[in-house]
Structures are given as C-alpha cells and as structure tokens.
Design a protein around this motif. Structure first.
Motif, short mmCIF file in Angstrom:
data_model
loop_
_atom_site.label_atom_id
_atom_site.label_comp_id
_atom_site.label_asym_id
_atom_site.label_seq_id
_atom_site.Cartn_x
_atom_site.Cartn_y
_atom_site.Cartn_z
N MET A 157 50.56 44.91 63.85
CA MET A 157 51.10 43.56 63.79
C MET A 157 50.08 42.47 64.12
SD MET A 157 54.98 44.07 65.31
CE MET A 157 55.43 42.37 65.01
N ARG A 158 48.89 42.88 64.57
CA ARG A 158 47.85 41.89 64.88
C ARG A 158 46.58 42.11 64.05
NH1 ARG A 158 49.01 38.80 69.28
NH2 ARG A 158 50.72 39.50 70.62
N ASP A 159 46.70 42.84 62.95
CA ASP A 159 45.53 43.07 62.10
C ASP A 159 44.99 41.74 61.56
OD1 ASP A 159 46.01 45.70 62.58
OD2 ASP A 159 46.29 46.30 60.49
N GLU A 160 43.67 41.61 61.56
CA GLU A 160 43.06 40.36 61.09
C GLU A 160 42.18 40.55 59.86
OE1 GLU A 160 40.98 38.50 64.28
OE2 GLU A 160 42.80 38.11 65.44
N GLY A 161 41.71 41.76 59.61
CA GLY A 161 40.84 41.98 58.47
C GLY A 161 39.42 41.52 58.73
N ASP A 162 38.48 42.15 58.05
CA ASP A 162 37.07 41.75 58.19
C ASP A 162 36.81 40.45 57.44
OD1 ASP A 162 36.59 44.01 59.67
OD2 ASP A 162 35.89 45.20 57.95
N ARG A 163 35.69 39.85 57.72
CA ARG A 163 35.28 38.64 57.01
C ARG A 163 34.70 39.01 55.65
NH1 ARG A 163 34.87 33.96 59.59
NH2 ARG A 163 33.21 33.29 58.18
N ASN A 164 34.77 38.05 54.72
CA ASN A 164 34.12 38.16 53.41
C ASN A 164 34.59 39.38 52.60
OD1 ASN A 164 32.45 35.84 53.90
ND2 ASN A 164 31.16 37.15 55.20
N LEU A 165 35.87 39.64 52.61
CA LEU A 165 36.41 40.68 51.74
C LEU A 165 36.30 40.22 50.29
CD1 LEU A 165 39.64 41.59 53.76
CD2 LEU A 165 37.53 42.94 53.62
N ASP A 166 36.20 41.20 49.39
CA ASP A 166 36.11 40.83 47.97
C ASP A 166 37.42 40.22 47.47
OD1 ASP A 166 33.44 41.77 47.63
OD2 ASP A 166 34.21 43.83 47.55
N TYR A 167 38.53 40.81 47.87
CA TYR A 167 39.84 40.34 47.40
C TYR A 167 40.83 40.35 48.57
CZ TYR A 167 38.26 41.24 42.59
OH TYR A 167 37.57 41.23 41.40
N ASP A 257 40.64 46.45 39.31
CA ASP A 257 39.83 47.44 38.60
C ASP A 257 39.25 46.86 37.31
OD1 ASP A 257 40.27 49.29 40.57
OD2 ASP A 257 41.86 50.37 39.51
N ARG A 258 40.07 46.10 36.61
CA ARG A 258 39.57 45.49 35.37
C ARG A 258 38.48 44.46 35.66
NH1 ARG A 258 45.17 45.47 33.82
NH2 ARG A 258 45.32 43.28 34.46
N ALA A 259 38.65 43.72 36.76
CA ALA A 259 37.68 42.68 37.08
C ALA A 259 36.37 43.24 37.62
CB ALA A 259 38.28 41.71 38.09
N SER A 260 36.43 44.36 38.32
CA SER A 260 35.22 44.90 38.94
C SER A 260 34.73 46.17 38.28
CB SER A 260 35.51 45.19 40.43
OG SER A 260 36.61 46.08 40.55
N ASN A 261 35.39 46.58 37.18
CA ASN A 261 34.98 47.78 36.44
C ASN A 261 34.94 49.02 37.33
OD1 ASN A 261 34.53 46.45 33.94
ND2 ASN A 261 32.57 45.68 34.73
#
Length: 328
Positions: A157-167, A257-261
C-alpha cells in the motif's frame, strides 16, 4: 457463739442464692444453654437457606449458569456489530461506485444477527459435534485465508516505484460526465505527480466504457491529465477497450510491446521498466496479475484512496483476489 454468728460461715455463702458465687454459676449455666440454643438455631437457618437455594436452582437452571452475564455482553456486542454493518452498507451504497458490493455488508449484518441469536439461545451448543467440528474448521480456514490476503494487500500500500521508468500504466475506474470518479482522481493525480518528476516516462491510460459511463474511461483519464494536470498529450497513450484489471494489463502490454519491439521474442535486457498506478488497496492484486502475464520489470505506484471506504475496498480486494485465484 455470738462471734461465729456475727462473722458468718464462708462456706455457707456458696449455698446462698443471693450470694456472688451462686449468681456466677447460674449465669454460666444460662449462657451455656443460650449458646447451645443459638448454635442449634444457626444450624437450622443454614440448612433452610441451603434447601431454598437448591429449590431455586432446580426451578430455574439458568440461575446456576455462571456465564449468563458474559452471554448478555457477547450478544450485545454482536448485535451492535450487525447494526454497524447495516449502517456501513448504506454508506457504501451512497458512494455510487457502480458496484454492488454494498450487498456484502447487508449479508454480513444478517450473519451477525444469526450469530447473536445463536449465542443467546445456545444454538451452537445444541448442535452435535459432527456438525460443529466441520463448521469450525471451515471458519478457521476462511479467517486465516482472509488474514493472509489482507496482510499481502497491506504490504504494497506504500509502493512508490523507481524513478525514470519507461512506462506507467494507469488503471481505469468509473468516470462521470465531465470528470473522473473520486477513486480514479486519486490515481490520475498520482500519475501526474510521477510524470512531472520523470519527464521521459510515457503514460498509458487504460479503461473501456462501462454500461453506466458516458464514454471510455481512457478518454476521460487522458482529458484530465492533459487539461487539469498539465501533462503533454504526446506522453499519453489511450487503451479504451479493457473492462477488467486483467484486460487492462494485457492490452497495455500489447501496446508497450509494439512500441518497444519486445514481447515473447524480446530479451531480458530489452525488457522495458513499467509501473502500475492504482489505488493503494489495489496494488497487490495488480502486480500479481502482471507477473502472471509475463511482466518481469514491473513495480507498483500506490495512489491514495478515500479513507472512509478503505475497509470496504480492502475486504472487496480479498474477494477479488480469491476469485482470480479460483479462475486461474
């Protein structure tokens, strides 16, 4: 002779009823008699009270039940819980979230009402062991499973995610004419915050049109991010066809997947980093589904949620997780 008569015989005083010595012996005899009589009376009184207590117990067996006050308290507590559940069902219904989970709280109130009656009337003790034992086992397993699922939900419930994710993928929720619902607004505000802090991240807004919605959720989400949150439209990709979390993640992954092949033929080194933006109570199940669909570099980004509806949403998530596991 006269001296003897004047002095008196000391021994004779013992036979004089008016003398001090005679009075002492008489009093002693009287006291002994009184004590014996009192003891006899006390014994009779004790015997009588014991007989009365026995008769009262035989006439009213409940009077001898030492747990009677505890039963009253337990019945009152469970009954109050039933009334509170009914009140909460009305509160959930009034949020107009588009789901019928408010009926769960009505059913829960009825179950608590039956439980209160069972406590008061001793229904549970009246059941044979062949019935009580299986019911007890099922209830224990259900409570343990519910507790485990709640702990898993709370752990993300407190996940923040890393910086500069692709999507980042923003999961859809109900939209109203001209505005997102409160739950969805939490998600969109959190996504906008992340996008402003990470200008190279692309955002996918995912959600189709439900029967009680004026347009696709993706359309309303993109409008909010662009016009209300100030996110450039070139950074927003709409996925307007999904109606469940499973479809949200599957359809969004196809776009990525289509955008990043990448895809099944892509290498681990080229796997894009992805964050899933959703409400805090929904992060755990979203990540679970994402991992099952082959997401390898995926993280949760927890948005807030209405605090007064947190109990309802967390309980609902446990049922949703159980349903997902059964279908798998």
């Amino acid at each position: 002779m006269m001296n003897e008569l004047q002095s008196g015989d000391p021994q004779g005083n013992r036979h004089d009823p008016h003398s001090t010595g005679g009075t002492t012996e008489a009093d002693t005899d009287t006291t002994s008699t009184t004590t014996a009589t009192g003891a006899s009376t006390d014994a009779k009184t004790t015997t009588t009270e014991s007989a009365n207590d026995t008769a009262a117990t035989a006439t009213n067996p409940a009077a001898s039940h030492i747990h009677f006050p505890l039963r009253q308290v337990a019945t009152a507590i469970v009954s109050i819980g039933a009334l509170a559940s009914l009140w909460y069902a009305r509160a959930v219904y009034n949020t107009h979230t588009g789901t019928s989970f408010w009926l769960f709280w009505v059913a829960f109130a009825l179950a608590l009402g039956v439980w209160a009656a069972a406590i008061w009337f001793h229904w549970w003790r009246a059941l044979p062991n062949a019935v009580r034992i299986p019911i007890g086992i099922v209830l224990c397993v259900a409570l343990c499973g519910f507790g485990v699922s709640q702990a898993a939900i709370a752990s993300h419930m407190r996940d923040e995610g890393d910086r500069n994710l692709d999507y980042i993928i923003v999961l859809g929720a109900q939209v109203h004419q001209g505005s997102p619902s409160l739950v969805l607004r939490y998600r969109l505000d959190r996504a906008a915050e992340y996008l402003r802090a990470n200008p190279d991240t692309t955002c996918i807004v995912s959600g189709g049109q439900g029967p009680n919605e004026p347009y696709a959720e993706a359309r309303g989400m993109a409008d909010y991010l662009e016009h209300d949150a100030g996110i450039d439209a070139s950074r927003i990709i709409e996925e307007p066809d999904s109606t469940t979390t499973v479809e949200n993640l599957h359809n969004s992954r196809m776009i990525i997947d289509r955008a990043s092949n990448t895809g099944s033929a892509g290498s681990a080194a080229s796997e894009p980093s992805i964050g899933i933006v959703t409400n805090d109570f929904h992060v755990f199940r979203s990540l679970h589904i994402a991992h099952d669909q082959g997401y390898t570099d995926v993280q949760g980004i927890a948005a807030g949620s209405p605090r007064d509806m947190l109990l309802n949403n967390m309980v609902r998530e446990s049922f949703a997780e159980a349903k997902y596991l059964i279908k798998c």
